[in-house]
Design an enzyme around this catalytic site. Structure first.
Site, PDB file in Angstrom:
ATOM      1  N   ASP A 324       0.846  -1.187   0.000  1.00  0.00           N
ATOM      2  CA  ASP A 324       0.000   0.000   0.000  1.00  0.00           C
ATOM      3  C   ASP A 324       0.888   1.246   0.000  1.00  0.00           C
ATOM      4  O   ASP A 324       1.887   1.273   0.710  1.00  0.00           O
ATOM      5  CB  ASP A 324      -0.847  -0.042   1.288  1.00  0.00           C
ATOM      6  CG  ASP A 324      -2.067   0.842   1.240  1.00  0.00           C
ATOM      7  OD1 ASP A 324      -1.915   2.009   0.870  1.00  0.00           O
ATOM      8  OD2 ASP A 324      -3.162   0.363   1.570  1.00  0.00           O
ATOM      9  N   ARG A 326      -0.750   4.493   0.127  1.00  0.00           N
ATOM     10  CA  ARG A 326      -1.690   5.601   0.273  1.00  0.00           C
ATOM     11  C   ARG A 326      -1.312   6.591   1.368  1.00  0.00           C
ATOM     12  O   ARG A 326      -1.728   7.719   1.375  1.00  0.00           O
ATOM     13  CB  ARG A 326      -3.103   5.082   0.527  1.00  0.00           C
ATOM     14  CG  ARG A 326      -3.767   4.601  -0.727  1.00  0.00           C
ATOM     15  CD  ARG A 326      -5.093   3.962  -0.431  1.00  0.00           C
ATOM     16  NE  ARG A 326      -4.937   2.743   0.324  1.00  0.00           N
ATOM     17  CZ  ARG A 326      -5.961   1.995   0.724  1.00  0.00           C
ATOM     18  NH1 ARG A 326      -7.194   2.368   0.461  1.00  0.00           N
ATOM     19  NH2 ARG A 326      -5.756   0.885   1.382  1.00  0.00           N
TER      20      ARG A 326
END
Ligand SMILES: [Zn+2]
Length: 413
Positions: A324, A326
């Protein structure tokens, strides 16, 4: 075209010549305007330029001869349709580091400078709209939503206020948020963008960077002027972009069902006198991008043993190197911008988003999980993997044996 090239690594101004930016100052004028226009290099006090990645299209338009390089926008009548803030959080230099809290008020706060010919542009725009999604008609038919003739019309139209926000990074604050040195952050940003912004390393006195990445859009339901009042109840969904599901209804994930469910909860809250908020972040495929995402889909479906929850994150890591990107550490900034200190109904299962909010001092009262009936069959792998990894679920964690089972469609089905 100018006859010579001006390198930002050899600027025409020296430290202290531009208008200073005092991040976190109590008013816009004390903070100072952000000047990132390429047409006035002597006034620039920020690295990068406006409109994120779209600045490359602007360059193309200039190169193609469709746009004058020095074009200055006429900003008449562009001011926000609804006022937002100022809120006390805007004066804390550490609370908001990834957007300009004064960004929607530039034409008002710096009218005198704009009138004097300085190219100052808003980084936030606030307008009003009606939206309509087929899921809302389904929610009304099922009796979960009831039209009120104002916020929600019988034909499914919903009144919203929406805000578009371009990222503005205060580099010392970003570095602090990640617990790294500002000089290391600046050097890595410079190197990993192939040297796109030399001022990151040549001008440590310039602290603000407009990165060429996607921003976010807010959809607000109910009376926006009630924001900042501690009595106002807030419902919220923070949604990271998934074009395949959000727009095209692709069935491998739960993104659009979750978005629609979040909107439903926001409408409900607005009808009860509170404010609903959907934050839509342009962070496609966990900010890995759609090419990486589709590569991972193929790897998941083709792997020995089929697509299953126990290898869901590993397949992403094989391709992207991480699960990830983000960085939910920056996500709470928008709540500080809106003056929100408490979220009464939080439509998300993500432990990372929840953890980031709590770390930023924002209270989450109730976590609302997506009803099982709204999850597509092919998205079962994703749901099981996320819950097993610590995502919130009222049903608890699935058993290990469950995670070994291949679910969903085959690659060619
Ligand atoms: Zn998705």
């Amino acid at each position: 075209m100018a006859s010579h090239i001006v390198l930002t690594s050899h600027p025409r101004t020296r430290p202290g010549q531009q208008q200073a930016i005092e991040w976190g100052a109590p008013s816009a004028r004390e903070r100072g305007p952000l000047i990132a226009s390429m047409s006035q290099p002597n006034h620039r006090n920020a690295i990068g330029t406006h409109s994120g990645a779209y600045s490359l299209y602007r360059a193309l338009a200039v190169a193609a001869g469709n746009l004058q390089a020095g074009h200055r926008p006429d900003l008449s009548n562009t001011a926000p349709a609804v006022p937002i803030g100022p809120f006390p959080q805007w004066n804390d230099p550490g609370a908001i580091v990834s957007l300009d809290p004064w960004g929607h008020r530039a034409t008002e706060d710096f009218a005198h400078l704009i009138a004097a010919g300085i190219d100052i542009r808003p980084t936030i725009a606030v307008t009003k709209a009606h939206i309509n999604m087929p899921e809302l008609a389904a929610a009304m038919a099922a009796g979960r939503l009831v039209p009120d003739g104002d916020i929600l019309a019988a034909n499914g139209d919903v009144k919203v206020t929406k805000a578009a926000i371009d990222p503005v990074w205060y580099l010392p604050g970003i570095a602090e948020r990640f617990g790294i040195r500002e000089s290391d952050l600046r050097r890595t940003l410079f190197e990993q963008t192939a040297g796109m912004f030399p001022e990151l390393v040549t001008r440590p006195d310039i602290k603000v960077f407009l990165p060429p990445i996607g921003g976010m859009t807010l959809y607000l339901f109910g009376d926006v002027t009630k924001l900042g009042d501690p009595a106002t109840k807030i419902a919220c969904r923070v949604h990271d972009e998934c074009n395949g599901s959000d727009v095209f209804g692709s069935d491998i994930c739960t993104c659009r069902p979750y978005l629609a469910h979040g909107i439903e909860i926001c409408i409900e809250m607005a009808q009860q006198g509170g404010v609903g908020l959907v934050v839509y972040n342009r962070k496609e495929g966990r900010a890995l991008g759609e090419v990486t995402k589709f590569l991972v889909y193929n790897a998941r479906k083709r792997q020995k043993g089929g697509d299953r929850a126990e290898t869901y994150f590993a397949r992403t890591e094989c391709v992207a190197g991480v699960q990830d990107m983000r960085f939910q550490e920056l996500m709470p900034d928008v709540f500080h911008w809106l003056g929100i200190r408490r979220i009464d109904r939080w439509a998300s299962m993500s432990d990372m988003k929840h953890g980031a909010l709590v770390a930023a001092g924002i209270e989450v009262v109730e976590r609302v999980a997506i009803p099982d009936a709204l999850i597509p069959a092919d998205a079962r792998v994703e749901m099981d993997a996320k819950v097993a990894a610590g995502y919130f679920s009222p049903q608890g964690t699935p058993a290990a044996a469950e995670l070994e089972i291949a679910k969903g469609r085959g690659l060619h089905e």
